[in-house]
Design an enzyme around this catalytic site. Structure first.
Site, mmCIF file in Angstrom:
data_model
loop_
_atom_site.group_PDB
_atom_site.id
_atom_site.type_symbol
_atom_site.label_atom_id
_atom_site.label_comp_id
_atom_site.label_asym_id
_atom_site.label_seq_id
_atom_site.Cartn_x
_atom_site.Cartn_y
_atom_site.Cartn_z
ATOM 1 N N LYS A 1 0.828 -1.217 0.000
ATOM 2 C CA LYS A 1 0.000 0.000 0.000
ATOM 3 C C LYS A 1 0.862 1.266 0.000
ATOM 4 C CE LYS A 1 -2.131 -1.198 3.866
ATOM 5 N NZ LYS A 1 -1.527 -2.525 4.106
ATOM 6 N N ARG B 1 -10.649 0.340 7.770
ATOM 7 C CA ARG B 1 -10.171 -1.018 8.006
ATOM 8 C C ARG B 1 -11.175 -1.857 8.779
ATOM 9 N NH1 ARG B 1 -3.784 -1.665 8.923
ATOM 10 N NH2 ARG B 1 -3.649 0.290 7.802
ATOM 11 N N ARG C 1 10.576 -1.151 11.723
ATOM 12 C CA ARG C 1 9.373 -0.892 12.512
ATOM 13 C C ARG C 1 9.242 -1.912 13.637
ATOM 14 N NH1 ARG C 1 4.478 0.111 8.307
ATOM 15 N NH2 ARG C 1 3.408 -1.181 9.840
#
Ligand code: AP5
Length: 222
Positions: free
Chosen positions: A18, A94, A158
């Protein structure tokens, strides 16, 4: 409506691409990129109240409560530049509650893109992902390595990109995806996300160009 600038939603599992595709879409089409993941990471980095609330959810790979994310998105959508440039929603809505919130304020996409990638590929993409904290650019140690040694030295991982957390993020995604998607059946476009990023982008481009052509024709006719 069919009039005005493009309104695009990009959805897909964790690491389906994305962010990578949105970066390319913005460069070519000039839409306002609204990524809830990026907005939340910025709040966490700045140590804001929202950031402090969101941090624990994000670090464990859980969804941040709907009301926090929805407030952030609606605030951004109400800004002036969105009307002129159009928008690109990345990772929102979402859940069905999030989709309903948009419905309630009349926000509808021209297209809802879902990037499809097999599970085993997603895990590798997360584990090898790195971010440039300076530019926000997304890298992959094998498929999109950093351009210079200087960039390489400052890359970060991350906290939610461990194999274990990716599995739980994937499960949460699967639990919610169907409900979020069902609100957009009429404009749904599934795209094979398991090819080189340039190939995926070509397919998205031809889709968005078609939509733009349709808007121009409708505007002329009206
Ligand atoms: P978010 O940042 O949105 O995480 P995500 O949905 O898990 O998606 P990712 O950012 O992991 O992946 P991506 O699809 O953008 O892939 P990328 O392009 O980076 O959200 C993070 C957290 O915030 C959530 O867990 C939640 O806590 C919270 N949150 C966010 N939105 C929320 C919401 N609406 N409601 C509640 N909570 C929310 O690519 C991945 C890797 O693959 C990279 O290394 C890249 O280089 C590589 N790659 C990309 N494309 C290709 C390709 N075609 N071929 C090979 N490699 C590729």
């Amino acid at each position: 409506s069919i009039h005005g600038p493009l309104k695009v939603m990009v959805s897909g599992a964790p690491a389906s691409g994305k962010g990578t595709q949105c970066e390319m879409i913005v460069r070519k089409f000039g839409l306002v990129h609204i990524s809830t993941g990026d907005l939340l990471r910025a709040e966490v980095a700045a140590g804001t109240e929202i950031g402090n609330k969101a941090k624990e959810y994000m670090n464990t790979g859980c969804l941040v409560p709907d009301e926090i994310v929805t407030a952030m998105v609606t605030a951004r959508l109400s800004m002036e530049d969105v009307k002129e440039r159009g928008w690109l929603l990345d990772g929102y809505p979402r859940t069905s509650a999030q989709a309903q919130s948009l419905e309630a304020i009349g926000v509808k996409p021209d297209v809802y893109i879902v990037l499809e990638v097999p599970d085993e590929i997603l895990i590798d993409r997360c584990v090898s992902r790195r971010l440039d904290p300076l530019t926000g650019k997304i890298y992959h140690l094998k498929s999109s390595p950093p351009e210079t040694e200087e960039i390489n030295a400052r890359l970060i991982t991350r906290p939610d990109d461990t194999a274990e957390k990716v599995k739980s993020r994937l499960e949460i995604y699967k639990r919610n995806a169907e409900a979020a998607l069902s609100a957009y059946m009429r404009v749904l476009k599934k795209i094979d996300g398991n090819c080189p990023k340039e190939v995926v982008f070509e397919e998205i481009c031809s889709l968005l160009n078609q939509l733009n052509d349709k808007k121009v024709k409708t505007a002329k006719a009206g």
